[in-house]
Structures are given as C-alpha cells and as structure tokens.
Design a protein around this motif. Structure first.
Motif: not given
Length: 737
Positions: A205, A259, A291, A319, A322
């Motif tokens: 992810g 996460s 993440t 995150d 991104k």
C-alpha cells in the motif's frame, strides 16, 4: 563583524586575509544605521553567514590562479592504495562538479583477513600547481589522531583522451621541518568520493518514490532541469548510493486495520528485517517506506539513534507525501533525500552549530539555507525577502549546501559512516553559559523550563516546557516543543561540571506546516519531555545538582532561551532505593521508557527488569514508571516485522493496560507520581482503552475524573480550557471507536 572587501589587490592577484579585513561597527556607523546592538544583529545575520563562503572562495581562487590550463580529464575522485599493512583511501576534490578544494583520506590496517579503520585526515586549505601533464596539491592536514608528519603532498599525472581515468596518485607525508615520512601510491577507484548500499523495503500500500523531473515545476533559472532519483541526487553530491538487492514488499494482511507506525515498531522492524544490518559501522543503510506515523505531522524519521551503533535506519511515510502529481513527487524526493541525509550524520539546517565540530549556521540562523536538510515551510531568508514553501521551491537548486558537501565528502570516517559516531556527536561540548542571551529580542515569545525540582536516584527525569507570548495581540509560531522534533535543544550541566546536550533517541522530521497562535485567550502552550535517556545513554546518573537551559527555534528563525533551571538528584537512602534504581538502569530499560513500552524481543531483558521492580517493590514510589511503561505498551497493537519478513500484529492487552494505567493515576493524584502533562496523557489513553474494551460509560467517567483532578490542582483558566477541550474530543473519539 563586517567583511569590508574581497581580499584582492589592485592588479587582481590574491593576497592573504588579515585582521584589517574585519571590523566591528563604530559609534558613527551606529548613528547612521541605528544602535550598536542593531548594527551587530544585522551584520551577524548577514556577514557572518557569508564568512565561510567568502573564505572558501578565496581558497578556490588560490588553487585556480596557481593552476595552469586544464588538459585531459579531471583528477577528482576516490583513490586507494593496495597491498597489506596500512592502506590509504584518498579523496581528491579540486575539479569537476562543485569542487570543495580539499583532499582527505582514511587509513586502514590490513591484518590477515581483517581490515580495521585507523584514522582520518583532511586538508582544508590547498596550494595547487598544475601543468599539462600533472597536478600537485599540498597543504597541512587536520587529523583525527596525533601525528608528527602533518604536511600532505599529492601528485597526480593527468590522463590523455586515450585513458579515461587519471594516473596513480603519489601521496607523501612530511614533518613541519620537511622531513619525509610515509608515502603511498594510490590507484583511481571511482569518481565518487564515497559509496553506500541502500536497502529499501516497503509495506503493501506504500508506493516507493521513483523519480522527479525538476523542470516539471518552476525552479531557479540557474538550476538545469533534470530527472532526479535518490541515487542521482546523491551522485550530484559526489556520493554513490547503490540499491542493494531487490526491494521487498511486506504484506499487511495480518497486520490488522492500524496502518500507523510508532517508534517501537520501527526500531523492531529495522533490527529484524534489515538483512544487511550488523551492530558495527558500515556503509549500509535501511529505509522503510511505511504507510503513516502515529503523528500526522511527520513525513519521515531517522529512528536508529539508540545503542552503540546508530544512524543505520530511517523511514518515510507514504500517506503524508503520496500522489502522482509533480508537487507530491517533488515532496517525496526531498523527504527521501532528507532522511538519508540524517543517516550520513547531517543535522537540520538550524542545528548545525551542535555538530562535531560545530559548524556555522547559514543565513537567519540556518533557516535561510537552500538545502535538502531545511524544512520547506520553515525556509526564511533574511527579511525583507519572502519565506515559506513558495519561496523555497522557487530558489531551491536541489542540492546540499557547500558545508554539507564538505561533510559528506570529507568528514572524518566515523563522523559520516553509518554505525559510526552517534548522530550529532559533539553537541555535548556546548556549555549552558554559551547559550548567549540575544542582544535584541523582539520575538514576542518566552520559554520556561521547569520540573519537580528534586528526583530520586534512578527516577526518570521529566521536564515541562512552557512557551508563552509577551504580545497579547497575537503571536504566530510552530507548536513543536518536544526535543525529538529538533526545534528545542536542552543543555545539561552535571554536578561534576561537565556540560552535555540532550539528544533524543529518535529524530522526527515534523515538516508539515502547522502554526500555533498565542494570544490573550491562549497565551501559552506546554509540553512534557522525558530527557533522562537518549542517544548518549542516561543523562542523570550521579547524585547532585544539575543546571538545565533550553533553546527554542521559532518559526521566523528567532532563538528563544529559557532561564537556567536547577534540579537535584538525591542519593539513594535505602537498599530498596538502590535496588530499584539499578533495575531501572540499562539501555533496554531506558529505551522502553523512551518508547513508552514495547513487547519487542530485542527488549526482553529490559522488560524483565521492569517486571522485577513491580514484583519485588510494588509499593516503591518509582514503581509508577514501570506501570506507566507496561500500561502504555499494552494499550496498543504492535506490528512485529519479523526476521522471516512477515508482518504480524500482537493485539493490545486491554485488561493489563487498564490495571497498570489505573494505578499510575492513583499514584499521581496528589504530589507524587508522574507530572501533570504525563498524567493528562495517561488518563486520555486509559479512557480510550476502556472504550476499546467496550466500557464506554467508564471511558466517559475517566475523562470527567481528569477534569476534576486538574481543577483541584488550581491550574490557570486557559490551561483548564485546553484540558476540558481535550476531554471532550476524547469522548467524541470514543464514541467512534
């Protein structure tokens, strides 16, 4: 001081720098430009920042004017002698891209199948002679160990177009009297000055960064558009970054819904998953693309800053950065390069005066640096020039500063290599008294450092920081008061007279633009920091009186100093006091206190020692701290990245957490136990755990109890408003859990 002019003569030749090139502002200058203090402040901000650059230009000019016309290829790069015995790795940096006009080297002792580092040297001021066939470089070296032959001479034959690399470098060392000493014949190895292996893994992810075209968005007209990867960015600095092996993608299907990564999980992941990791100095580093972090404002972290061998691991948080658009790709490149910079022992731009050796700060206390190591939102050149993200990106040439290049290329071996000297080593040389009070302070801010004043021997030392405004019409700054964010520095003078700087075990890069407004309604903010353990181990290991002083770097570059705070560590009075103190000592226990608990197998011995405190001395006043560690650690899920490259989650133990945290609250309602800010954190965590256990009524009661406890402590109105707001937010969050 003011640099009056370039040190050149009328005919343009170079002359030596003399004391007359520098002068203090006179009374007449003060009349023309304000007070003497104002002139000093202005010139310190402008001219001192230019001093290093001007001197380095002088050195470069000396080399270039003494050198003849360049013929053939460049001679800069890395060379190495062969054979057995003492081996020399030489670095020549006099031509090519951004030459720093230095030579440097490392000595190694080869014995059988082993090679050990012996020492390092660098020549900061060179004399160069160049012909069509050779280059000769001479100067007095600065060594990491005592020497009798400090003078260095390097001769390198120039290559022809038929041979792409320069010839062998002859290196000779001699005494001050000119007596020759050792000599080496070194063969050209690489145009890069140093080489490091990067092992990068990512969790499912989190998409690793690939490349960014610097021409995609506006940039300085002097900076050519090019496609930059992380290795390419370091290659421009003369550092080879080799990708080691095939990057792993770590599945998260067994990790649960959480996460977010905390400090304990990151440290455990590096120890278990970094296949190249060894507890020794080595040119190898691990980077995890995770993440998100438990703090939304953190984009990256250099988390390997504890134990003997540090700076081998860092992480970036996908995150927070991104996105496929150009702006996010640009932000990803900066974050990746920035975090790896910490692994090379590069400090933030505004912290370089705490390096070893201390380096001069750039413009505006370092906040004016156009560097990978500055924060984008904190960029602030000298007024009236604009600052902030737009100004930074408009001027940033995607490179390190000259001082950073000197460190990367020519820093002593153990100051640069991963696992070498601890991060920022040398900051301990800063004296409490050397935090000079500013001549002029118009920041509108005050900083206060305080604690309980007296600590038992072995008790974790926690201090409270208070940042307040003196301008009730409003003052805007950042609210990062914890030392681990790198914007607050605390100096500690021990009872024996030694002065050290507290260096947290983990350095968070909280480079998200978040501003705090202090005004009449909210005149101050507070933070609690455990400073008993950090990169240097335990800081309060001897009984006696300590002096502490803190420095806060404000958003505009202002440096706000606290008062000198005194605290006392009492000698143990009973055998139980001594036993408990011993059980609380040790690197693993210190790490657990810093991390607020961890079930990692690598910290098993520390956890067992804390269990012994609770088993043997459950009523001792210091038992509150093992309970705090155990309660916090048990309150959260723990992502365990195993050596078998499997990501597993150990579920929180809510019953254990509630039992331990409840006892911490009981011990802290009165004068004992943990400090008020920590108690606030404990009770909000306890409320969340009660909600997780399904008892929402009890979760609400805990928040009501917290407000009542602090109201009875007679805290100020604005503090109580913050506490009540925290309680209400926690209640709302609990309803959604």
């Amino acid at each position: 001081m003011s640099i009056m002019s370039d040190p050149t003569t009328v005919d343009g030749s170079v002359r030596p720098v003399t004391r007359n090139d520098f002068e203090e502002p006179t009374q007449q200058q003060a009349k023309q430009g304000g007070t003497v203090e104002a002139v000093l402040v202005e010139r310190d901000a402008k001219d001192l920042a230019q001093l290093r650059t001007r001197v380095e230009r002088l050195e470069a000019r000396t080399v270039l004017e003494q050198a003849g016309p360049a013929v053939g290829t460049t001679v800069s790069g890395r060379y190495s002698s062969g054979g057995v015995g003492t081996l020399l790795e030489l670095r020549v940096d006099v031509d090519g891209s951004r030459p720093m006009m230095r030579i440097s080297g490392d000595f190694f002792q080869v014995s059988g199948a082993t090679t050990n580092h012996v020492g390092s040297f660098v020549v900061d001021a060179l004399t160069a002679t160049s012909t069509e066939t050779s280059v000769k470089l001479t100067g007095r070296g600065r060594f990491s160990f005592p020497v009798l032959s400090p003078h260095v001479e390097v001769k390198i034959p120039r290559s022809t177009t038929a041979t792409p690399h320069p010839g062998q470098a002859t290196v000779r060392f001699s005494t001050d009297g000119g007596e020759p000493s050792a000599s080496y014949l070194c063969t050209f190895v690489s145009p890069h000055f140093r080489s490091v292996k990067l092992e990068q893994d990512s969790v499912a992810g989190a998409v690793p960064f690939v490349s960014y075209n610097t021409g995609s968005l506006p940039q300085p007209p002097t900076s050519p558009a090019r496609v930059l990867t992380v290795p390419a960015s370091y290659a421009e600095a003369g550092i080879e970054v080799q990708i080691a092996g095939t990057p792993d993608v770590i599945p998260t299907d067994t990790a649960g819904s959480d996460s977010r990564w905390n400090d304990a999980e990151l440290h455990n992941a590096m120890v278990n998953h970094f296949s190249l990791w060894r507890d020794v100095p080595q040119w190898q580093v691990w980077q995890l693309v995770a993440t998100s972090y438990v703090d939304d404002g953190v984009r990256g972290i250099m988390f390997d800053a504890g134990g003997t061998f540090q700076r081998q691991g860092c992480a970036v948080f996908y995150d927070a950065i991104k996105g496929d658009d150009a702006a996010n790709q640009r932000a990803q490149l900066r974050t990746y390069v920035h975090e790896l910079g910490h692994a090379f022992n590069l400090l933030h731009s505004w912290q370089k005066n705490f390096a070893d050796p201390p380096q001069p700060l750039g413009p505006n206390g370092g906040l004016g640096d156009l560097s990978w190591m500055n924060y984008v939102q904190n960029y602030q050149p000298l007024p009236p020039a604009p600052g902030g993200p737009a100004a930074y990106w408009a001027a940033f040439p995607f490179q390190f500063t000259d001082a950073e290049l000197v460190h990367l290329r020519h820093g002593f071996y153990r100051d640069v290599i991963m696992g070498g000297n601890p991060f920022g080593v040398g900051a301990a040389e800063i004296d409490v008294g050397l935090f000079d009070d500013p001549v002029v302070d118009n920041s509108g801010l005050t900083l206060e450092l305080r604690s309980g004043g007296t600590f038992r021997f072995g008790e974790p030392v926690v201090v409270e920081l208070k940042l307040a405004t003196t301008n009730l019409r409003g003052c805007t700054t950042h609210g990062r008061l914890h030392p681990k964010d790198g914007l607050v520095t605390i100096a500690i003078r021990t009872p024996s007279g030694e002065t050290r700087t507290y260096r947290p075990s983990l350095l968070r890069c909280a480079d998200q633009e978040i501003r705090t407004v202090l005004d009449a309604d909210r005149p101050a903010i507070y933070e609690s920091a455990y400073i008993g353990y950090g990169k240097d181990g335990f800081y309060f290991q001897q009984p006696g009186r300590y002096q502490l002083r803190a420095e806060y770097s404000a958003a505009d570059g202002s440096r706000v100093l606290s008062q000198v705070h005194q605290l006392t560590v009492r000698a143990p009075r009973t055998d139980a006091d001594e036993d408990v103190a011993e059980l609380l000592s040790g690197d693993e226990q210190g790490t657990l206190l810093y991390l607020r608990g961890s079930p990692a197998e690598t910290l098993r011995t520390g956890n067992e020692a804390l269990d012994q405190v609770l088993d043997r001395y459950p009523d001792h006043p210091l038992a509150v701290y093992p309970r705090f560690v155990k309660g916090f650690g048990a309150s959260r899920d723990f992502k365990d990245l195993t050596a078998g490259r499997e990501l597993r989650t150990r579920r929180a133990n809510t019953d254990e957490s509630i039992a331990q945290l409840s006892k911490v609250v009981e011990s802290s309602v009165g004068e004992g136990g943990v400090d008020n800010i920590t108690l606030n954190q404990v009770m909000r965590r306890l409320s969340r755990v009660e909600a997780d256990a399904g008892d929402t009524r009890r979760a609400t009661e805990v928040m009501d109890e917290m407000v009542g406890i602090f109201r009875r402590k007679n805290l100020s109105d604005h503090v109580m408003r913050d506490i009540e707001a925290q309680a209400n937010r926690t209640k709302e969050e609990n309803t959604r859990r």
